[in-house]
Design an enzyme around this catalytic site. Structure first.
Site, mmCIF file in Angstrom:
data_model
loop_
_atom_site.group_PDB
_atom_site.id
_atom_site.type_symbol
_atom_site.label_atom_id
_atom_site.label_comp_id
_atom_site.label_asym_id
_atom_site.label_seq_id
_atom_site.Cartn_x
_atom_site.Cartn_y
_atom_site.Cartn_z
ATOM 1 N N MET A 268 -8.653 -1.979 3.190
ATOM 2 C CA MET A 268 -10.020 -1.838 3.697
ATOM 3 C C MET A 268 -10.176 -0.483 4.363
ATOM 4 S SD MET A 268 -13.037 -2.906 4.110
ATOM 5 C CE MET A 268 -14.343 -2.078 5.015
ATOM 6 N N ASN A 270 -11.571 1.038 6.801
ATOM 7 C CA ASN A 270 -12.006 1.258 8.178
ATOM 8 C C ASN A 270 -11.818 2.732 8.530
ATOM 9 O OD1 ASN A 270 -12.085 -1.662 8.453
ATOM 10 N ND2 ASN A 270 -9.862 -1.532 8.638
ATOM 11 N N HIS A 300 -7.468 5.499 -2.965
ATOM 12 C CA HIS A 300 -8.774 4.838 -3.008
ATOM 13 C C HIS A 300 -9.378 4.763 -1.606
ATOM 14 C CE1 HIS A 300 -11.525 1.681 -4.764
ATOM 15 N NE2 HIS A 300 -11.638 1.387 -3.481
ATOM 16 N N GLU A 301 -8.597 4.291 -0.646
ATOM 17 C CA GLU A 301 -9.124 4.145 0.717
ATOM 18 C C GLU A 301 -9.377 5.503 1.357
ATOM 19 O OE1 GLU A 301 -10.068 1.204 1.288
ATOM 20 O OE2 GLU A 301 -8.945 0.417 -0.415
#
Length: 854
Positions: A268, A270, A300-301
């Site tokens: 994720m 964040n 990706h993140e």
């Protein structure tokens, strides 16, 4: 009653009324070791365009103890249905909300986990899509950005990480207080808090005057397995590549990557505090494909720090832009960044991501890439192969259409123009049109606003002397599945046609023709008069998003020589085409098995090998003629044992075939080999029978009745970790007895005490394709329970149950009839209906494939 839902119209109305300035959030986590609830205090400052108007703020909590708006205490009854009503707003407002919020064990909100290895408690937040409101009161929609200042009280000795750099804690005694600096403006869903006795490894990214602190964290029980240097290396690669391509420095003060337990997704984004599932900290030997997948997730993140966090979608209908862009960025970075270990990343993309997209795009729930998201329930089921993989495929095609230089030039302008703001698709397309000089309206209408997948087939005429008389590309637009919205369309494609010849036993590309395909038939005059090559491959280099078919002669050569392509990408494209033909009933399962047994012997790409191994197993279990299924399964198991013994000692291929055999073994001799590898009485040179492989071996022995609960307990004693407990739960549910199935079913459906990961493990053990007779009684129970599950469980938990316990192995018309009867009678919510309809489509496809195989 809205419950925890929020409609797009409600969000628009609230965004037109409010502008949010800042949140101050105090969380008292001193109760974390005991569980239950924690005290959450939120002060939010915002303006209202219409003084005197009313609105609401979102909160999911067991109780509210204080609501104060502009110094005026509001009745606690204003908190109802996961909202707090806010009447009579001023031009400038300050709201204070004090609530008792709940720790969760579902991977949503503030997840609480106790590690059996050390008995310690670990927390982390997961807020996408709408779960920040489980931790603090907020306006839960992406276009109401604000700054966030967290103050956290937690046990002494803990580590606390958030979006801002971690301060030195203050205080003494049993607790400490961490006071974080306010963040830049961001959306609620990318705020984060990770707390517990995590351990960290630290480094930094330094580029001239730029200094970005790095941290990588995990639980102490995983520290010995944490290869932080490899993680830092991939992260630096991404920093170098993205900052150069985006021409915008990394926008946050630090970059922490935290590997946390029982995480539902892969990771994720964040802001500055990315969370990952801690299976990416590899406890046992894995193949290079696993390292490549982890690197892809890291990149990706990181790409999301710009596309998603710095510039954020206005509403969730542009979720695809976030995820498709990050997916495209991860692949192009791996393919092009200097020193990348995985320059073949487009092969992996073609083999895995696009296969996912093709499957999703043929379901009744298929939708345009730019989906119409009417409410939160819509978006929660839209994290799918269209949003990620089809969108990224189309972005790759867009890059080919406008040119990569123009594409990134437009992206740079987009980031500079919209930094810290919210955007729509038109904002990105406008920037790309300016950079490229191309009008993208027709492209957007054809590719982003329509659903379904085209099929490209070759049409050729060959003279007696072997020369091509004519060649054309035929395009089909198969009708959308029943229930899907919209109509099938023909689209413009930019493709390449590859010409391959057999040279010294290898398939080598001798020429390549790039062209535009539009309409039902596109002639390719460049091929007329040429000698027909051994293989003509449409969509070579995977430029477009389309299903591809081979002509009969090319298919015959590929069947005999699939593993002989000198490059990995055409091999992956042919594997994908063969798999898609099998799913469509155009290639019999037994023929796909024959292709796999031939081609895998010479397939060098380990990611392709593992994907084909999974697909063969699935095809035999679901798509094979039931009268022939056992023959196919025995043939596959025998081939797996042969390949395992022949693979180079210690190689990735050896490990991949060991895992395949562990899932496929059927004969007494094969099962005895598994038992011998497990107890040490059998050895295969170079094969490390480590923790994860041991569980795989035991799982098959349990499912076939060759190992009992005492064996499960003994293995758990060897590996009394959270992962070990999950594996043990899978094994117990896999026991081939009616009592074991009843126990597993009750623990998932009749009780709600299991954590998200343990529940998923139980479901995996329950659903055994070799135990169809034991599972038959649960079709009726499934339909009797599924609606209540949806109405009483959280989204993540209910989605696990609805998809995981559907009678997928009961491939019969009776299952379709039972599903249809339930759909007609139950009046399910749209999101629930979608999940059940998708599961039904799998049975319908399997029936058609079984008929083709027979």
């Amino acid at each position: 009653m809205p419950g925890t839902n929020l409609t797009r119209e409600e969000a628009r109305t609230r965004a037109a009324l409010l502008a949010v300035d800042a949140y101050e959030i105090e969380l008292d986590l001193s109760s974390a070791r005991a569980g239950g609830t924690f005290r959450s205090t939120t002060v939010v400052r915002f303006t209202a365009a219409e003084p005197g108007a009313s609105t609401f703020i979102d909160l999911v909590a067991p109780a509210v103890t204080e609501i104060v708006l502009n110094g005026r205490a509001l009745p606690l009854e204003n908190f109802a249905d996961s909202r707090i009503a806010l009447p009579d707003l001023a031009a400038e407002n300050e709201l204070r909300v004090v609530a008792d919020c709940a720790y969760t064990n579902t991977g949503e909100g503030l997840h609480r986990f106790v590690d059996p290895a050390d008995g310690e408690t670990y927390l982390y937040t997961q807020f996408e899509v709408p779960d920040a409101r489980r931790v603090f009161a907020n306006f839960e929609q992406p276009d109401l950005k604000a700054s966030f200042a967290f103050t956290v009280t937690a046990p002494a000795g803990w580590v606390v990480v958030s979006n801002s750099p971690t301060p030195e804690p203050a205080g003494d005694g049993d607790t400490r207080v961490w006071t974080f600096e306010p963040t830049p403006r961001m959306s609620t869903y990318i705020t984060a808090l990770i707390a517990g006795p995590y351990v960290g490894v630290f480094d930094s990214y330094d580029n001239g005057a730029q200094h970005v602190p790095f941290g990588v964290y995990c639980r102490p029980s995983l520290r010995e397995h944490l290869d932080a240097d490899a993680i830092f290396a991939v992260t630096r690669q991404g920093f170098d590549y993205f900052q150069e391509k985006f021409d915008f420095p990394y926008p946050f003060a630090k970059y922490d990557q935290l590997f946390v337990p029982e995480f539902n997704a892969g990771a994720m984004e964040n802001a500055g505090a990315v969370t990952f599932r801690d299976q990416y900290v590899f406890r046992s030997k894995v193949t290079d494909a696993s390292y490549e997948a982890r690197a892809a997730t890291i990149l990706h993140e990181l790409a999301h720090m710009w596309f998603g966090d710095l510039v954020t979608m206005e509403w969730w209908n542009d979720l695809w832009l976030n995820e498709s862009f990050a997916t495209f960025a991860e692949v192009v970075c791996q393919a092009e960044a200097p020193g990348s270990k995985w320059p073949h990343s487009w092969t992996t993309f073609a083999n895995q991501m696009k296969t996912w997209a093709y499957r999703q795009d043929q379901l009744p729930s298929t939708h345009p890439i730019m989906a119409e998201i009417n409410d939160l329930e819509d978006v929660q089921v839209n994290f799918d192969g269209i949003t990620y993989a089809k969108g990224a495929s189309v972005l790759k095609q867009l890059v080919a259409y406008v040119g990569q230089d123009a594409f990134f030039q437009g992206v740079r302008a987009y980031f500079k123009r919209h930094a810290w703001g919210n955007t729509r698709l038109a904002d990105l397309l406008g920037a790309l049109e300016e950079a490229s000089g191309r009008d993208l309206r027709a492209w957007s209408a054809a590719w982003l606003e329509t659903a379904g997948i085209n099929v490209l087939r070759p049409e050729l005429s060959v003279a007696a002397d072997g020369t091509i008389e004519s060649f054309a590309v035929l395009q089909e637009a198969p009708a959308l599945p029943a229930g899907a919205r919209g109509e099938a369309v023909l689209r413009p494609h930019r493709i390449a046609v590859g010409l391959y010849e057999l040279v010294d036993g290898k398939l080598v590309r001798t020429d390549r023709i790039e062209l535009d395909v539009d309409g039902e038939r596109t002639a390719v005059p460049q091929l007329a008069g040429r000698k027909r090559p051994a293989v003509l491959l449409l969509n070579d280099d995977d430029l477009s998003y389309a299903k591809v078919r081979l002509d009969a002669d090319s298919l015959a050569v590929v069947t005999a020589h699939l593993g002989d392509f000198t490059d990995s990408l055409p091999r992956a494209l042919c594997w994908a085409s063969a798999w898609d033909m099998t799913r469509d009933g155009e290639l019999a399962t037994r023929d796909y098995l024959a292709l796999a047994l031939s081609g895998l012997q010479r397939e060098s790409d380990i990611g392709v090998v593992q994907s084909v191994q999974r697909q063969v197993k699935l095809s035999l279990e679901l798509y094979a003629d039931p009268a022939w299924r056992e023959t196919g399964l025995q043939r596959w198991a025998a081939a797996a044992e042969t390949a395992l013994r022949a693979a180079p000692a210690g190689s990735d291929h050896q490990l991949a075939w060991a895992r395949t055999l562990a899932g496929a073994a059927r004969t007494d001799e094969q099962l005895a080999l598994l038992a011998g590898l497990l107890d040490g009485t059998a050895e295969i040179d170079g094969l490390a029978v480590d923790t994860e492989l041991r569980w795989s071996l035991l799982g098959r022995l349990v499912a076939t009745g060759r190992a009992d609960e005492a064996a499960i307990d003994a293995e758990l004693a060897r590996d009394n970790t959270s992962s070990g407990q999950e594996h043990a739960a899978t094994c117990r549910a896999a026991r081939p007895t009616a009592a074991a199935k009843a126990e597993a079913w009750a623990s998932v459906v009749d009780s709600d005490t299991l954590t998200n990961y343990v529940q998923d493990a139980v479901i995996a053990g329950f659903q055994q394709p070799d135990q169809r007779d034991l599972l038959a009684a649960y079709t009726e129970k499934y339909f009797a329970s599924v609606k209540q599950v949806w109405e009483t469980r959280s989204h993540e938990i209910s989605q696990q149950i609805i998809g995981g316990l559907y009678p997928a192995y009961a491939v019969s018309q009776a299952t379709l009839d039972a599903t249809d009867a339930w759909l007609a009678a139950a009046d399910p919510a749209p999101a629930l209906r979608r999940q059940v309809v998708e599961a039904r489509a799998g049975v319908e496809r399997a029936l058609k494939a079984q008929a083709a195989d027979s």
